[in-house]
Every structure is written in structure tokens, then in C-alpha cells.
Design a protein around this motif. Structure first.
Motif, mmCIF file in Angstrom:
data_model
loop_
_atom_site.group_PDB
_atom_site.id
_atom_site.type_symbol
_atom_site.label_atom_id
_atom_site.label_comp_id
_atom_site.label_asym_id
_atom_site.label_seq_id
_atom_site.Cartn_x
_atom_site.Cartn_y
_atom_site.Cartn_z
ATOM 1 N N SER A 1 20.878 -35.625 28.580
ATOM 2 C CA SER A 1 19.530 -35.982 29.024
ATOM 3 C C SER A 1 18.875 -36.821 27.936
ATOM 4 O O SER A 1 18.678 -36.357 26.810
ATOM 5 N N CYS B 1 20.835 -26.147 31.654
ATOM 6 C CA CYS B 1 20.368 -27.428 31.104
ATOM 7 C C CYS B 1 19.854 -28.383 32.175
ATOM 8 O O CYS B 1 19.210 -29.387 31.847
ATOM 9 N N GLY C 1 15.883 -38.707 28.462
ATOM 10 C CA GLY C 1 14.458 -38.928 28.613
ATOM 11 C C GLY C 1 14.121 -40.406 28.566
ATOM 12 O O GLY C 1 14.783 -41.231 29.190
ATOM 13 N N ASN D 1 20.085 -32.510 25.097
ATOM 14 C CA ASN D 1 18.873 -33.269 25.311
ATOM 15 C C ASN D 1 18.667 -34.121 24.072
ATOM 16 O O ASN D 1 18.356 -33.605 23.001
ATOM 17 N N HIS E 1 26.342 -29.800 26.303
ATOM 18 C CA HIS E 1 25.129 -30.274 26.961
ATOM 19 C C HIS E 1 24.146 -30.685 25.883
ATOM 20 O O HIS E 1 24.082 -30.083 24.823
ATOM 21 N N TRP F 1 27.509 -36.448 33.424
ATOM 22 C CA TRP F 1 26.200 -36.594 34.065
ATOM 23 C C TRP F 1 25.248 -37.184 33.032
ATOM 24 O O TRP F 1 24.928 -36.548 32.041
ATOM 25 N N ASP G 1 21.631 -40.663 36.792
ATOM 26 C CA ASP G 1 20.256 -40.461 37.249
ATOM 27 C C ASP G 1 19.326 -41.318 36.408
ATOM 28 O O ASP G 1 19.085 -41.036 35.237
ATOM 29 N N HIS H 1 21.600 -38.140 32.561
ATOM 30 C CA HIS H 1 20.271 -37.901 33.128
ATOM 31 C C HIS H 1 19.274 -38.699 32.292
ATOM 32 O O HIS H 1 18.776 -38.244 31.271
ATOM 33 N N TRP H 2 18.999 -39.944 32.722
ATOM 34 C CA TRP H 2 18.195 -40.877 31.921
ATOM 35 C C TRP H 2 16.936 -41.267 32.683
ATOM 36 O O TRP H 2 16.673 -42.424 32.942
ATOM 37 N N GLN H 3 16.169 -40.258 33.044
ATOM 38 C CA GLN H 3 14.918 -40.526 33.744
ATOM 39 C C GLN H 3 13.949 -41.188 32.775
ATOM 40 O O GLN H 3 13.776 -40.750 31.650
ATOM 41 N N GLN I 1 9.201 -33.794 33.212
ATOM 42 C CA GLN I 1 10.043 -34.892 33.649
ATOM 43 C C GLN I 1 9.188 -36.143 33.885
ATOM 44 O O GLN I 1 8.022 -36.040 34.295
ATOM 45 N N PRO J 1 17.625 -30.134 35.073
ATOM 46 C CA PRO J 1 16.199 -30.156 35.392
ATOM 47 C C PRO J 1 15.928 -29.271 36.600
ATOM 48 O O PRO J 1 16.860 -28.886 37.320
#
Length: 703
Positions: free
Chosen positions: A330, A247, A332, A314, A312, A349, A374, A351-353, A54, A249
């Protein structure tokens, strides 16, 4: 334990190696629990491989390691600065560190260096890994030894399986046992498989046991096929939850995850089914899954046509192929354009860290479903253009952890339904937009380690649904008076706010408050009306060095207070009213100025733990009415000047841990209780006990 050689004063590593599901982590935890008290400080860092994938993962783990060792927050701004700080704090300390799931040798240098010259004498590091060569550099320097975890033998494997599988079997027991032996043999001694197989069969009859035996015989060691059949036994909601969790984190907060299923009836029951079947792990409000079980979705999502129909995704792995049904996405560090607007419309959701600063071409205006956003460890700012391109009306969770470019928060007027707002580790944040006071549904506000934030909004009463306010590690100098209007506030955590000089009287108006933590504050006194907090369960004042006494009103918390921590304060006497705290289970007063135990300690009948280590002024005899502490499990008096323990200690039925190390005045011990499992005494006293037949029952603890 032999490889660790704890009696040797050098620094060394022991590696634990073996296949997925063989029990490496469980073994490391067991050893960690057994030996942790022998060290100055300890830390167990789990799921390192997954976490470091991550953005900001290494810094996060370094921060956690520092917190575990120093018991205070420290923000790691970069991996390099984290390494430099770790070298400084470890050098004079005897530490125990477990690094769980390390698959690359290069990662180790970020936590322990390359020569083990960071650590004080006697330190030990335990590393678990699937890769036997991960410690090769240390082995070559004769600094490390390795231990290979082998599968369980047949007897142990059967007992472990039976523990999960047959707790309610009574009729036809022989038939169950015969089938169980064959299933256990097929599992090849792998604890994870034994646990999952056993849990799956726990509430099933003999016919289903026989069918499962046929299944394991048919697929032999193709465990993914067998596990897929277990997955197929779930109902549609449980399958959806399983795939979601697979899926997610690592270390996902259960409360955040639950928003993915908030429309489910009887949500708790579905989670319990997955937990009961050992398909998920839940610990300390975190939800997750073993890496071997995460592989199941790949099997579960293959249709007969060979198409991958998943909810889901990535995006980095999928090459930006975003399917219309995607609900968890996700991204990334990826950047996506407007051509994906329709595909993103179903995402719940995002998840865009690591979201790039120039990621302004994303189009989520059509998304009516987004509930979790996120953007942790990204380059977003308060004026980021992306805020205008995301529909936020239904948003419940906004996570901006580690967004170091964020100086001023965005306006919150576009997300009126927010319930969880996280700014943790936004180290340059200096200002909260006043619109935050309009968030009528906000339940959690997390500002931990926003080190430049020196002021909270003057008006906070508008957040009347707020239950949790976390401002640990900020530069806040005082709490606003309006904090007393937060009528639903249950947790107020203000630890390591080194500039906080007072706690306003209005804090005592928080009638729902159950946790008040003021560790390391510069406060000199608590409000006299602290006893009005009738629901307060935990009061932590650790290292408030200027605090010299507790208000007499603390005795009014007789029905609520369960944990009191005055460690590291200047308190020398507990008020007489403390004897009214009948529900107190944990009393911590390590390294404070208490001179003697209160004679009424026996009246605190609910006590389970007493911590008074390194109270250098504590001397004399421990009160004899310890006899009444029926539930006392731990008594820690390390480094005190007590001269004797009462003979009544032998009658404490629950006492398991007695720590008397460095009690130099103590020359002998009375008879000890039979259930004692951990005993720590000075070498001379240990030798005296070994030579005495009166202590023959405790010889195993003294070896």
C-alpha cells in the motif's frame, strides 16, 4: 432507547462509547434494526475511521449516505459539495443515521454539520466511538447524550461464550462448564474475546480446553498474547490469509481478495476456518476484520531476532523500506523510484490509491506476479506514462474508481487476462477504448456513476465471459444490440440511467441473466419476450414512471423469478399470468397505481414479503386467501386506503411485521398471529387496541 426519546419531535444525537471489542457496533445495529421503520429514511455508515484514511474516503461515505437516504446514486465530487447536498436533502426528512467508529469530532461536520440544523423534526443520529469526548461540542449545546457500554455481566457473558464454544458438548459437561467459567472470567465481559475464545474451543476436547485455561490464566489481560496463540494454531495458508486480510483496506470485495490466494487448493475451506473461528467477518460479499484483531500481525511478525519479516507493507508507515518478500503493498499518495524495481518484483497486489500524476518513475517491468492493481482516486489518465512501466500480462483486477482525470481509457491490449475492470465514479470518462471488446476473460465491468459516459461500445460480443455489467448512474441512452451476444451475462444493472429510453429486444437473448435492474429509466414498455429469460431471479423496475404494464409473458418465469419490484411505476394492474410465479418471494409495489390486490395472491405460495406502502389507489378488503401464504414474514400496507383485513390473517404462522400506519380508512383489526414482533398502526387504532382485552398479547408492541 431511553436516551433516544423517539416520541419527542426534536433532533438529537446519542453517543455510544466503550473500549475496542465491547460491542458498540453490535449494539448500534440492534437499535437500528429495531427503530428504522419509524423514520422516512435510514443509513448505517460502518468503519468511518478506517474508511476516511483512504483517499476519497469522506466523499465515498457521503455518496453512500446520500444513496441510502434517496435510494439513488449521486456522485459527490468534493467534500464541500457533499456537505451542501446533504444539507438540502435532510432538511425536510425524519432520518435515522448511525455513524460507526468516529474518533475525531471534526469528522462529524462532514456528515451532520455542527448544530443539527440540517435535519427534519424527529431525526436521530447515533455515533459510536472509543473516544468519550467526540461529541463534546454537541453535549455542550445540549444536543447530545452519551451511553457507556459496560462489559457483560458474568451470566450473560457465559451464555454468549457457550453459544460459540459448546454447541456439541455432551460428555463430561460439568468439567467443560467449570473451565468455561474461568475462561469467561478472564475475558472480563468483552464480547469479541468471548466470541473468539469460544469459536477457537468449539471443536476441541477437554485437554485442549484445560491448556487454553492455563494460557489465559498465565497472560491475564495481555489479550494480544492469547490471541497470538490462537493465530499460531492456524496452518501456513490460513496464517497467510489472516495477515492478508488484516492489511486490506475496509470493505474489500471477496472476489478481489481471493486473487491473492487463487493458487491455493480448497480456498473456500481455508476461508471457512477463519470465519468459523470468528477471526474474520464476511457480509454482503465483503471481507474484513475487527480492528482489535488487526493488531495481531504486529505480534505474529516479530521473530526471535527482533526482525520484521512481513509479506505486507504500508510504505507510508515503513518509510519506503520495501522488503523483497512483499506481496501486498500500500503506497498511499507516495511516489517511489526505480531503485525499488527489484523489491517490487514479488508484489501481487499494488494498492496505490491517490497515485500522483507525476508518478512515472515506478518500475514494475520485472514483476511477473502482479494480479491486482488499485489506482483508485488517483490522477492517472489514459496517456499516463506509468502504464508503460507496469507489467500487466498477468493482471486480473484493475481498479480505477474515482479517477476523475480519466477522460479516455487506456488501451487494454497489454492486459489480456483481465477479469475485473472497475471505472466506478470516473465522472469525466466519455470513451471506452475499442480494445475492451478483446477482453475474452473479463467477468465484471463496473462503470457505475461514470456520469458523462453516454455510449457503450457498439460491439460487445467479444467479451463472451462477461457475467456482470454495471452501468448505473451513467448517461447511456440505449443499450447496443450486440449486448444479446453476452451469453454468460448474469447481472445487468442499469439503475438511475435517466436518459435510457428503451430496452432492446436483444436483452431477452441473455439466457443466463438472473438480475435485471432498470430503476429510474424512461422506458415505456418492456420487450414482450421478457418471459424468455428463463433464469431471471430478480426484476427491478422501480421508479420507471412511464411504465404502464408488464408483458403477459412474465408468467413464463414461474420457476425462476423470486423478486419483482414495480414500485413507483404507473402500473395499475398485474397481468393474470402473474399467478404462475410460484417461486416469487418478494413483491414490491410501493407508490404505484395498483387499485386492488389480485384475488389470486394466495396462489403465490412462496411469498415472504409484500410491500405496498403509499399505494393511494389501493382500497377495499385484502383477499381472504392470504391464508395460503404460509411463509409470509412482512406485510407492509402503510398509507393505503384498505378498509379491512381478513380474519384469516391470524393463522399466518410466519408473519412478523405488519405495517398499517397511515391507513386512515382502517378502523379495526381482526385477531393477529401469535409470532408478530413488529406492529405499526395509527394512534387512534392503537388506543382502541390498548383498551381491548382481545389485544392484551400485543400490548408490548403498542407501547
Amino acid at each position: 432507547m431511553e436516551l433516544l426519546q423517539l416520541e419527542v419531535n426534536d433532533v438529537r444525537i446519542v453517543g455510544i462509547h466503550g473500549r475496542d471489542g465491547i460491542g458498540k457496533t453490535a449494539l448500534a445495529k440492534n437499535i437500528y434494526d429495531q427503530i428504522s421503520l419509524r423514520f422516512d429514511a435510514c443509513s448505517f455508515l460502518a468503519e468511518i475511521e478506517e474508511t476516511t484514511k483512504q483517499p476519497g474516503g469522506v466523499q465515498y461515505l457521503q455518496t453512500k449516505l446520500i444513496f441510502n437516504i434517496l435510494k439513488r446514486e449521486y456522485e459527490v465530487a468534493s467534500t464541500f459539495k457533499g456537505v451542501r447536498f446533504l444539507k438540502e436533502i435532510f432538511r425536510k426528512m425524519k432520518v435515522l443515521i448511525v455513524l460507526d467508529d468516529v474518533e475525531k469530532e471534526s469528522l462529524l461536520k462532514e456528515f451532520i454539520g455542527v448544530k443539527l440544523d440540517w435535519f427534519g423534526p424527529g431525526s436521530r443520529i447515533i455515533v459510536t466511538s472509543k473516544e468519550s469526548g467526540v461529541l463534546q461540542g454537541f453535549v455542550a449545546q445540549e444536543l447530545a447524550q452519551t451511553y457507556v457500554v459496560n462489559p457483560m455481566d458474568d451470566s450473560l457473558a457465559f451464555n454468549f461464550f457457550w453459544q460459540y464454544a459448546a454447541t456439541r458438548k455432551s460428555e463430561e459437561l460439568r468439567s467443560y462448564v467449570i473451565i468455561a467459567i474461568k475462561i469467561v472470567k478472564a475475558a472480563k465481559g468483552f464480547p469479541l474475546l468471548l466470541k473468539v475464545f469460544g469459536s477457537f474451543l468449539n471443536d476441541k476436547g477437554l485437554e485442549e480446553w484445560a491448556k487454553f485455561e492455563d494460557l489465559v490464566q498465565q497472560f491475564q489481560e495481555d489479550y494480544q498474547r492469547i490471541l497470538s496463540r490462537i493465530y499460531e494454531a492456524l496452518d501456513q495458508k490460513q496464517k497467510r490469509m489472516y495477515l492478508d486480510i488484516a492489511c486490506f483496506p475496509p470493505d474489500v470485495d471477496c472476489r478481489i481478495a481471493s486473487y491473492m490466494w487463487h493458487h491455493y487448493d480448497r480456498l473456500h475451506d481455508s476461508i471457512e476456518v477463519l470465519r468459523h473461528m470468528s477471526l474474520i467477518q464476511m457480509e454482503e460479499n465483503k471481507i474484513g476484520m475487527h480492528s482489535l484483531l488487526r493488531c495481531l500481525p504486529a505480534k505474529a511478525q516479530d521473530t526471535s531476532q527482533g526482525k520484521k519479516e512481513t509479506d505486507h507493507l504500508n510504505a507510508e508507515e515503513a518509510g519506503f523500506e520495501i522488503l523483497p518478500k512483499t506481496t501486498f503493498l500500500s503506497l498511499g499518495r507516495a511516489n517511489v523510484g526505480g531503485q525499488f524495481a527489484d523489491a517490487l518484483s514479488k508484489v501481487w497486489w499494488l494498492h496505490w490509491q491517490g497515485c500522483p500524476r507525476d508518478a512515472i518513475s515506478i518500475h514494475l517491468e520485472k514483476n511477473e506476479n502482479l494480479v491486482i492493481l488499485d489506482l483508485s482516486w488517483s490522477k492517472v489518465t489514459g496517456s499516463w506514462e506509468g502504464w508503460k512501466r507496469i507489467k500487466l500480462e498477468r493482471l486480473k483486477v484493475l481498479n480505477l474508481t474515482g479517477c476523475v482525470d480519466l477522460l479516455i481509457t487506456p488501451s487494454f491490449s497489454s492486459c489480456p487476462n483481465l477479469e475485473i475492470l472497475i471505472f466506478e465514479r470516473c465522472s469525466r470518462l466519455i470513451h471506452l477504448d475499442p480494445s475492451i471488446n478483446d477482453l475474452k476473460r473479463l467477468v465484471t465491468l463496473n462503470l457505475k456513476l461514470c456520469s458523462e459516459l453516454s455510449m457503450l461500445p457498439a460491439e460487445m460480443g467479444g467479451m463472451d465471459a462477461l457475467e456482470e455489467l454495471l452501468i448505473d448512474g451513467t448517461s447511456v441512452r440505449e443499450l447496443p444490440l450486440s449486448i444479446g451476444k453476452l451469453v454468460k451475462l448474469q447481472i445487468l444493472s442499469v439503475t438511475n440511467c435517466f436518459t435510457l429510453v428503451r430496452a432492446p429486444v436483444s436483452v431477452c437473448e441473455l439466457k443466463a441473466l438472473s438480475v435485471l435492474a432498470l430503476d429510474n429509466a424512461k422506458i415505456l414498455r418492456l420487450p414482450e419476450s421478457i418471459g424468455d429469460l428463463g433464469h431471471l431471479r430478480r426484476l427491478s423496475l422501480k421508479d420507471c414512471r412511464g411504465l404502464g404494464n408488464l408483458p403477459e409473458s412474465i408468467g413464463k418465469l414461474e420457476h425462476s423469478l423470486e423478486e419483482l419490484d414495480i414500485s413507483g411505476t404507473s402500473i395499475s394492474n398485474l397481468p393474470d399470468s402473474t399467478k404462475n410465479l410460484w417461486n416469487l418471494t418478494v413483491l414490491k409495489m410501493d407508490s404505484c397505481f395498483v387499485r386492488e390486490f389480485p384475488l389470486y395472491i394466495g396462489e403465490l405460495i412462496s411469498l415472504e414479503e409484500v410491500h405496498a406502502s403509499w399505494c393511494r389507489n389501493l382500497e377495499g378488503v385484502f383477499p381472504s386467501d392470504i391464508l395460503d401464504l404460509y411463509f409470509l414474514r412482512e406485510l407492509r400496507l402503510r398509507g393505503t386506503r384498505i378498509s379491512s383485513l381478513p380474519s384469516e390473517i391470524q393463522f399466518l404462522p410466519s408473519l412478523q411485521t405488519l405495517d398499517l400506519l397511515h391507513c386512515d380508512i382502517l378502523k379495526e383489526l381482526p385477531p393477529l398471529p401469535p409470532n408478530l414482533s413488529s406492529l405499526y398502526v395509527n394512534p387512534n387504532l392503537k388506543q382502541k387496541m390498548l383498551e381491548s382485552s382481545n389485544f392484551s398479547s400485543w400490548w408490548p408492541l403498542l407501547q
